[in-house]
Design a protein around this motif. Structure first.
Motif, short mmCIF file in Angstrom:
data_model
loop_
_atom_site.label_atom_id
_atom_site.label_comp_id
_atom_site.label_asym_id
_atom_site.label_seq_id
_atom_site.Cartn_x
_atom_site.Cartn_y
_atom_site.Cartn_z
N GLU A 95 0.76 -1.17 -0.19
CA GLU A 95 -0.04 0.07 0.05
C GLU A 95 0.96 1.31 -0.20
OE1 GLU A 95 -2.89 -0.05 3.12
OE2 GLU A 95 -3.09 2.31 3.13
N LEU A 96 1.92 1.24 0.98
CA LEU A 96 2.69 2.42 0.99
C LEU A 96 3.52 2.58 -0.58
CD1 LEU A 96 5.36 3.01 3.73
CD2 LEU A 96 5.82 3.31 1.29
N LEU A 97 3.98 1.60 -0.95
CA LEU A 97 4.48 1.59 -2.17
C LEU A 97 3.65 2.23 -3.28
CD1 LEU A 97 7.56 0.58 -2.95
CD2 LEU A 97 6.56 -1.57 -3.73
N ASP A 98 2.46 1.50 -3.65
CA ASP A 98 1.46 2.22 -4.66
C ASP A 98 1.09 3.74 -4.25
OD1 ASP A 98 1.60 -0.34 -5.65
OD2 ASP A 98 -0.13 -1.04 -4.67
N THR A 99 1.13 4.09 -2.99
CA THR A 99 0.82 5.52 -2.69
C THR A 99 1.88 6.38 -3.09
OG1 THR A 99 -0.41 4.44 -0.77
CG2 THR A 99 -0.25 6.81 -0.91
N ALA A 100 3.09 5.95 -2.70
CA ALA A 100 4.21 6.84 -3.14
C ALA A 100 4.25 6.89 -4.63
CB ALA A 100 5.29 6.03 -2.54
N HIS A 101 4.22 5.65 -5.21
CA HIS A 101 4.57 5.74 -6.78
C HIS A 101 3.13 6.70 -7.41
CE1 HIS A 101 6.75 1.75 -7.11
NE2 HIS A 101 7.33 2.69 -6.68
N SER A 102 1.92 6.65 -6.84
CA SER A 102 1.00 7.40 -7.43
C SER A 102 1.34 8.79 -7.09
CB SER A 102 -0.42 7.15 -6.79
OG SER A 102 -0.29 7.45 -5.49
N MET A 103 2.24 9.22 -6.27
CA MET A 103 2.37 10.79 -5.86
C MET A 103 3.76 11.10 -6.82
SD MET A 103 2.19 10.52 -1.78
CE MET A 103 1.19 11.89 -1.11
N GLY A 104 4.39 10.01 -7.51
CA GLY A 104 5.63 10.45 -7.95
C GLY A 104 6.80 10.13 -7.05
N ILE A 105 6.62 9.49 -6.16
CA ILE A 105 8.05 9.40 -5.35
C ILE A 105 8.38 7.66 -5.51
CG2 ILE A 105 8.67 9.04 -3.14
CD1 ILE A 105 6.56 11.38 -2.25
N ARG A 106 9.63 7.45 -5.95
CA ARG A 106 10.10 6.27 -5.80
C ARG A 106 10.42 5.70 -4.31
NH1 ARG A 106 11.15 4.13 -11.53
NH2 ARG A 106 10.88 5.85 -12.99
N VAL A 107 10.70 4.41 -4.43
CA VAL A 107 10.98 3.78 -3.04
C VAL A 107 12.32 2.81 -3.29
CG1 VAL A 107 10.31 2.43 -1.09
CG2 VAL A 107 8.74 4.22 -2.08
N ILE A 108 13.29 2.93 -2.78
CA ILE A 108 14.36 1.90 -2.81
C ILE A 108 14.61 1.29 -1.19
CG2 ILE A 108 15.40 3.14 -4.73
CD1 ILE A 108 17.53 4.13 -2.85
N MET A 109 14.98 0.17 -1.26
CA MET A 109 15.24 -0.69 -0.17
C MET A 109 16.73 -0.65 0.17
SD MET A 109 12.16 -2.00 0.47
CE MET A 109 12.32 -3.52 1.39
N ASP A 110 17.02 -0.63 1.65
CA ASP A 110 18.35 -1.12 1.91
C ASP A 110 18.35 -2.53 1.94
OD1 ASP A 110 20.78 -0.48 3.52
OD2 ASP A 110 19.88 1.19 4.43
N MET A 111 19.61 -2.81 1.32
CA MET A 111 19.80 -4.42 1.01
C MET A 111 21.13 -4.60 1.89
SD MET A 111 18.61 -7.16 0.40
CE MET A 111 17.23 -6.66 -0.64
N VAL A 112 21.17 -5.54 2.87
CA VAL A 112 22.36 -5.71 3.68
C VAL A 112 22.56 -7.19 3.27
CG1 VAL A 112 23.06 -5.99 5.98
CG2 VAL A 112 20.90 -4.56 5.37
N LEU A 113 23.76 -7.11 2.27
CA LEU A 113 24.35 -8.29 1.56
C LEU A 113 25.68 -8.91 2.22
CD1 LEU A 113 23.58 -7.56 -2.07
CD2 LEU A 113 22.15 -8.75 -0.51
N ASN A 114 26.17 -8.02 3.33
CA ASN A 114 27.45 -8.50 3.79
C ASN A 114 27.23 -9.40 4.97
OD1 ASN A 114 30.31 -8.19 4.36
ND2 ASN A 114 29.60 -7.76 6.43
N HIS A 115 26.01 -9.15 5.61
CA HIS A 115 25.69 -10.12 6.75
C HIS A 115 24.38 -10.39 6.96
CE1 HIS A 115 26.55 -5.88 7.89
NE2 HIS A 115 25.24 -6.23 8.50
N SER A 116 23.87 -11.19 8.09
CA SER A 116 22.47 -11.43 8.16
C SER A 116 22.69 -11.41 9.65
CB SER A 116 21.91 -12.80 7.53
OG SER A 116 22.55 -13.89 8.22
#
Ligand code: GLC
Length: 559
Positions: free
Chosen positions: A83-104
């Motif tokens: 829902e957040l993603l769709d709302t942001a997109h409808s407002m012209g706002i992109r969303v990027i995720m922090d991706m932690v690939l060095n460790h879990s």
């Protein structure tokens, strides 16, 4: 050449835990973020970077991921995130995720399996080494968080071996040498791209490759190193082979259309950046480097700004984009660190913003920066949460420091300075939560809050709006070539950004005292229109004169 969406973007980092709590549990959440999207839209930003919001035991506030494909229950779930993603997109706002690939997290299913036995299919997802003959750690590498005895290795009874953790004990490093791990990561990255996210901020991405053979570090221990364990970045940062990993990541996931990747660039400088971000190499799109901003270094001055921007402008000319920022969730508050709190808080916050938003690259605002939030000082170590604060504090006390001196040493550099809850208004807990906030609110919230800034036409927030609008209106802000003038001046920054369509000039007095501006002929002969200033009381024409402390202005030059 056609621009990519992210080259024109104005980013905004959300540290969800401290942003807005919708249900009173003292932790920010996704519903809280959804409720604030309209004000972010009003600010003008076009891209949100979410610090990790995956399921996590929160040993490092989410940088310890227990399940990469689900949302931390305290923040919401995949449905709310959609829902957040769709709302942001409808407002012209992109969303990027922090991706932690060095460790879990050590609570990740892979790690729980990995510990079980040497022949478990997940054993090699992590980096295990046997003890030395005397039972001690495989080498002298120290962990950044300084936990346990200071080593980057932790013995695991069940496994009968040590595992590597560059960060916290609960954050085992993933083994990128192992094909099945890579395949699982690619699947997961594609899951998020299919879900609709617009890209990734890549946590400590230059640290995925470790020095083969795990040799001892030859470096002398520093005063916060413990028990002879040495924090030596060169052992796991920018190690040969890192680019093979990145190229494959790009082939298998990052290269997908419209996906933006920005790498956290420990060890990436203007000298080696193109190895990571030159477009033809197909690794990362851009990097945010530490040459300008680092919480452990002194405040920057005009000369630092000039030389760093000049070096990176060379990288940028060759197609290598970087992020313009002075603060994020790992730093101090930029106005406290590089500007001046007190009577010049507002003016110096605006000056710093002017510099970042008019330099080549992609500006990223860190939540609260747009209202000039400041550092905090808590009275007791108990009030601090950050691993870089609590670990080194203990080390100093063990080394004979008094608790007061140890606190004084670590508090100023604490990441908690940037992590106190967002100050929405002057009600209890700054309007962040109706419950007990997970980290104390900065006591100055009655003086500094968004409600107040929205009500004042000359506030920092209103200034950021104008600055962001400049980027959307003036192509020179995005693509103009950078040239500095008055290069020997200790305090005044004077530079132009020129493209075919126009030339913009920025003048900034980076300091707490007045300074004499003596314009070079090339500029003084131009007709100029002032399009933005943080000192509207001064004369609008471009002329040699005395600049006020922290004065900054942007002009449009007419040849
Ligand atoms: C990055 C993050 C920081 C985290 C560390 C370990 O530097 O920005 O917050 O503690 O990586 O994941």
């Amino acid at each position: 050449m056609e621009r990519k969406w992210w080259q024109e973007a104005v980013g905004y980092e959300i540290y969800c835990k401290s942003f807005c709590d919708s249900d009173g549990d003292g932790l920010g959440d996704l519903r809280g973020v959804i409720s604030k999207l309209p004000v972010l839209k009003e600010l003008g930003i076009t891209c949100i970077w979410f610090a990790p919001i995956y399921a996590s035991p929160q040993a490092d506030n989410g940088y310890d991921v227990a399940d990469y494909e689900s949302i931390e229950p305290a923040y919401g779930d995949l449905t709310v995130f959609k829902e957040l993603l769709d709302t942001a997109h409808s407002m012209g706002i992109r969303v990027i995720m922090d991706m932690v690939l060095n460790h879990s997290s050590d609570e990740h299913r892979w790690f729980r399996e990995s510990r079980k036995s040497k022949d478990n299919p997940y054993r090699n997802y992590y980096i295990w080494q046997p003890p030395k003959a005397d039972g001690s750690e495989p080498n002298n590498w120290g962990g950044y968080f300084n936990e346990g005895n200071g080593s980057a290795w932790q013995y695991d009874e069940m496994a009968g071996e040590y595992y590597l953790h560059q960060y916290g004990i609960k954050m085992p490093d993933l083994n990128w040498e192992y094909r099945p791990l890579r395949e699982d990561i690619y699947k997961m990255l594609n899951f998020w791209l299919d879900f609709g996210v617009d890209g990734f901020r890549l946590d400590v991405i230059s640290r995925l490759k470790k020095m083969p053979g795990f040799p001892d570090s030859k470096k002398e221990p520093a005063k916060t190193d413990r028990n002879g364990f040495v924090i030596d970045r060169s052992m796991c940062t920018d190690v040969e082979g890192i680019h093979d990993i990145l190229r494959e990541l790009n082939e298998r996931a990052f290269g997908r259309e419209d996906c933006m990747t920005m790498g956290e660039g420990a060890g990436i400088t203007s000298a080696n950046a193109l190895n990571y971000i030159a477009p033809e190499r197909k690794e990362l799109d851009c990097v945010y480097h530490f040459e300008l901003a680092s919480r452990t270094r002194p405040a920057i001055c005009a000369a630092d700004f000039r030389s760093v921007q000049k070096r990176w402008a060379e990288v940028w000319k060759k197609g290598g984009w970087s992020i313009q920022y002075l603060s994020n969730h790992d730093s101090r508050r930029q106005v406290s660190h590089h500007g001046e709190d007190g009577i010049y808080r507002t003016r110096s916050a605006k000056l710093l913003a002017t510099l970042l938003h008019t330099s080549p690259g992609i500006p990223f605002i860190y939540q609260g920066e747009e209202i000039g939030m400041v550092d905090v000082r808590f009275d007791s170590i108990e009030d601090y949460n950050c691993c870089y604060t609590v670990g080194p504090y203990r080390a100093l006390v063990e080394n004979g420091y008094s608790p007061e001196d140890a606190l004084a040493e670590v508090a100023v550099k604490s990441r908690d300075n940037a992590r106190t809850p967002y100050q929405w208004d002057d009600s209890e807990n700054a309007g962040f939560t109706k419950g007990k906030p997970w980290l104390k609110v900065n006591p100055r919230y009655r003086e500094i809050n968004l409600k107040k800034d929205l009500a004042a036409p000359d506030s920092i927030f209103r200034y950021y709006q104008k600055l962001i609008a400049l980027r959307h209106l003036h192509p020179a802000v995005v693509e103009g070539e950078l040239s500095f003038y008055l290069e020997d001046h200790p305090q005044i920054l004077c530079y132009t950004r020129s493209c075919e369509a126009e030339t913009l000039l920025v003048i900034a007095n980076f300091g707490p005292t007045e300074a004499e501006l003596s314009l070079p002929e090339k500029l003084s002969s131009c007709r100029a229109e002032r399009i933005l200033t943080n000192c509207p009381e001064t004369a609008p024409n471009l002329e040699s004169r005395t600049l006020l402390p922290w004065e900054a202005a942007v002009y449009r030059l007419e040849a």
